[in-house]
Design a protein around this motif. Structure first.
Motif, mmCIF file in Angstrom:
data_model
loop_
_atom_site.group_PDB
_atom_site.id
_atom_site.type_symbol
_atom_site.label_atom_id
_atom_site.label_comp_id
_atom_site.label_asym_id
_atom_site.label_seq_id
_atom_site.Cartn_x
_atom_site.Cartn_y
_atom_site.Cartn_z
ATOM 1 N N LYS A 1 -7.364 2.105 79.411
ATOM 2 C CA LYS A 1 -6.668 1.384 80.488
ATOM 3 C C LYS A 1 -5.306 2.039 80.752
ATOM 4 O O LYS A 1 -4.942 2.301 81.898
ATOM 5 N N GLU A 2 -4.595 2.323 79.681
ATOM 6 C CA GLU A 2 -3.261 2.928 79.814
ATOM 7 C C GLU A 2 -3.363 4.323 80.430
ATOM 8 O O GLU A 2 -2.536 4.721 81.240
ATOM 9 N N PHE A 3 -4.398 5.070 80.042
ATOM 10 C CA PHE A 3 -4.530 6.427 80.586
ATOM 11 C C PHE A 3 -4.808 6.365 82.084
ATOM 12 O O PHE A 3 -4.258 7.142 82.871
ATOM 13 N N ALA A 4 -5.655 5.410 82.477
ATOM 14 C CA ALA A 4 -5.961 5.246 83.909
ATOM 15 C C ALA A 4 -4.687 4.890 84.682
ATOM 16 O O ALA A 4 -4.438 5.413 85.776
ATOM 17 N N GLU A 5 -3.867 4.032 84.085
ATOM 18 C CA GLU A 5 -2.606 3.661 84.756
ATOM 19 C C GLU A 5 -1.677 4.865 84.843
ATOM 20 O O GLU A 5 -1.027 5.105 85.860
ATOM 21 N N ALA B 1 -2.966 14.302 83.184
ATOM 22 C CA ALA B 1 -3.631 13.195 83.891
ATOM 23 C C ALA B 1 -3.695 13.491 85.392
ATOM 24 O O ALA B 1 -4.710 13.237 86.048
ATOM 25 N N GLY B 2 -2.614 14.054 85.933
ATOM 26 C CA GLY B 2 -2.579 14.393 87.359
ATOM 27 C C GLY B 2 -3.569 15.510 87.687
ATOM 28 O O GLY B 2 -4.217 15.491 88.744
ATOM 29 N N ARG C 1 -2.175 7.174 87.647
ATOM 30 C CA ARG C 1 -1.714 6.705 88.967
ATOM 31 C C ARG C 1 -0.188 6.604 89.028
ATOM 32 O O ARG C 1 0.375 6.235 90.048
ATOM 33 N N GLY C 2 0.464 6.901 87.896
ATOM 34 C CA GLY C 2 1.933 6.786 87.833
ATOM 35 C C GLY C 2 2.628 7.915 88.593
ATOM 36 O O GLY C 2 1.975 8.841 89.095
ATOM 37 N N ASP C 3 3.973 7.848 88.630
ATOM 38 C CA ASP C 3 4.747 8.789 89.451
ATOM 39 C C ASP C 3 4.578 10.241 89.005
ATOM 40 O O ASP C 3 4.335 11.120 89.831
ATOM 41 N N ALA C 4 4.708 10.478 87.687
ATOM 42 C CA ALA C 4 4.678 11.871 87.211
ATOM 43 C C ALA C 4 3.306 12.486 87.489
ATOM 44 O O ALA C 4 3.204 13.627 87.960
ATOM 45 N N ALA C 5 2.240 11.722 87.213
ATOM 46 C CA ALA C 5 0.883 12.251 87.435
ATOM 47 C C ALA C 5 0.645 12.458 88.929
ATOM 48 O O ALA C 5 0.023 13.449 89.345
ATOM 49 N N THR C 6 1.159 11.543 89.743
ATOM 50 C CA THR C 6 0.944 11.656 91.190
ATOM 51 C C THR C 6 1.637 12.903 91.746
ATOM 52 O O THR C 6 1.100 13.607 92.605
#
Ligand code: GDG
Length: 462
Positions: free
Chosen positions: A229-233, A345-346, A236-241
């Motif tokens: 769940k945390e990895f999925a979030e 993640a991004g 979608r976070g700023d750094a990954a985006t």
């Protein structure tokens, strides 16, 4: 409640860029209290056994320094030149040296001497991985009667391969001093049983209890998960985006295929490059539409076989790029660098295909991270080696034999053309599995088995 004493080669407590294993063990230590013990990563002139304690974010770590000879013989030697290749079915790379075996035993005794005074009567002890096979027995020799569990993060090799190791029987016998032994898959567990039963005369009952002489050991298959769940979030976070957008822009409309692996011969990187090249050759109309990004941070550079695989891969990637590139397109972006987890993640999120093709792998967490990072409305496709432990759970991936360039090329083509509905259906099933069996599930699966294990062995007369 019992405290937990986690013992592993290295410790990784507190914040920073942590992998799933560190997260799971930190969470267990926070919940149960206790200590994480291991090697500091530092070299000392002469071993003293002096312990450095640190408290970070509610976790106490205890570390010792080792001598250079320990590091050469125990870590670079027996652990990474002998056991790692053998346990990944590469007896051609395994080096059997008495000095390595001696240094490995000595380092395990040093671990045991140092950690022994920290263990209190009600604590449970959890030993991690192949660096520390003899540690449970060494603790028993020092009078530890607590419950001791051992978890193996890499495959267990078939009996026919393991018998090539001169110390195999001694090593397995010492491991049997633990009360619970955990593996990622049923396949590794069965290989262990095959050795313990056929070579050492053990018997296994239906509940996974192995009996050998006066020893009773519970065997469990608990596949490690990620913080899904945390990895999925995070994806979608700023750094990954930011990474997602940067990478997507750089593709100028092409489709990204991603691989992320420590630079290790077990990860099948050469075979991956050759399978991808096969796809390029067999699909001339699609070839300029794809890019393979392989992130491979170097590891274990002190070991020759790692220097060789690094040179080989540079050669293969260079040859493929030289043979197939165009003025405005390079088929492989090969990066020997480590990136923060958010960046990974991004990159996963920007990739239509996750290419995870180890020749042999205990589990493989990259396969799970790739799935967790996908956009639920438009997910990518995971191509996964049948020989990764993860394949036992992740049956909705496109499972392939990584030794076959043809199978890999076919799977790449199929993934690129896969309709969105099928991608969503496969991804949903994979993601549900990751959420149900995440890293906290794994930790509980093991510590529950340890709590229920038959009473610990009596102290052997010394
Ligand atoms: C052993 C077993 C088992 C990779 N590059 C970067 C980076 N990574 C992270 C990945 C992933 C982890 O490293 C690699 O995990 P794997 O599971 O793929 O492989 P091993 O290191 O061989 O681990 C394996 C595992 O233990 C757990 O039991 O699954 O089978 O061999 O999390 O994301 N992390 C960062 N930058 C990188 O460039 N931050």
């Amino acid at each position: 409640m019992s405290r937990l004493i986690v013992i592993s080669n290295r410790v990784s407590a507190g914040g920073g860029a942590q992998g799933g294993l560190a997260v799971a063990l930190n969470a267990a230590l926070k919940e149960m209290g206790g200590i994480w013990f291991g090697w500091s990563g530092e070299v000392t002139e002469e071993f003293t056994g002096q312990i450095q304690f640190e408290r970070r974010e509610g976790i106490t770590t205890a570390t010792i320094d080792l001598e250079e000879q320990d590091i050469d013989e125990y870590y670079n030697g027996y652990a990474n030149r002998t056991l790692w290749p053998l346990f990944h079915y590469r007896i051609d790379l395994a080096e059997y040296e008495r000095d390595y075996a001696g240094g490995y035993q000595r380092a395990n005794e040093r671990f045991a001497d140092s950690v022994r005074p920290l263990i209190e009567p009600d604590d449970v002890v959890w030993i991690q991985d192949y660096h520390l096979f003899p540690l449970g027995a060494e603790l028993r020799k020092r009078g530890v009667r607590n419950r001791i569990g051992f978890f193996l993060h890499i495959p267990w090799p078939p009996r026919r391969l393991l018998v090539t190791l001169p110390e195999a029987s001694k090593l397995v016998s010492s491991l049997l001093e633990c009360d619970v032994i955990g593996f990622h898959t049923h396949e590794w567990l069965q290989s262990f049983c095959e050795y313990a039963c056929d070579e050492l005369g053990g018997t296994l009952d239906d509940d996974g209890i192995l009996r050998i002489g006066d020893r009773t050991v519970k065997l469990v298959a608990c596949p490690i998960g990620i913080e899904a769940k945390e990895f999925a979030e995070m994806a979608r976070g700023d750094a990954a985006t930011e990474t997602f957008e940067r990478v997507t822009r750089s593709l100028v409309g092409r489709t990204l295929i991603v691989g992320v692996d420590r630079l290790d011969y077990s990860k099948g990187l050469e075979e991956r490059f050759l399978g991808y090249e096969r796809f390029l050759i067999e699909n001339p109309e699609e070839r300029m539409e794809v890019v393979l990004m392989q992130i491979a941070p170097p590891s274990r550079g002190a070991v020759d076989s790692y220097q060789r695989i690094r040179n080989t891969l540079e050669g293969v990637a260079g040859r493929i790029n030289g043979a197939h590139a165009a003025l405005d397109w390079v088929p492989i972006r090969y990066v020997n660098q480590s990136y923060p987890r958010e960046v990974l993640a991004g990159v996963y999120r920007a990739s239509r295909i996750g290419l995870v093709t180890p020749l042999r792998d205990g589990m493989n967490l990259v396969a799970k991270e790739y799935v967790a990072a996908q956009d639920p409305e438009d997910p990518g496709v995971l191509i996964l080696s049948r020989f990764a432990g993860a394949a036992e759970q992740m049956t909705e991936a496109l499972l392939i034999n990584p030794h076959s360039a043809e199978e890999m090329a076919d799977a790449i083509g199929r993934a690129l053309r896969m309709p969105r509905e099928e991608r969503i259906r496969r991804w949903r099933a994979l993601m549900d599995g990751l959420l149900a069996q995440d890293v906290l599930w794994w930790r509980r699966c093991f510590t529950d088995a340890l709590a229920k294990a038959p009473a610990p062995a009596p102290t052997p007369a010394s």
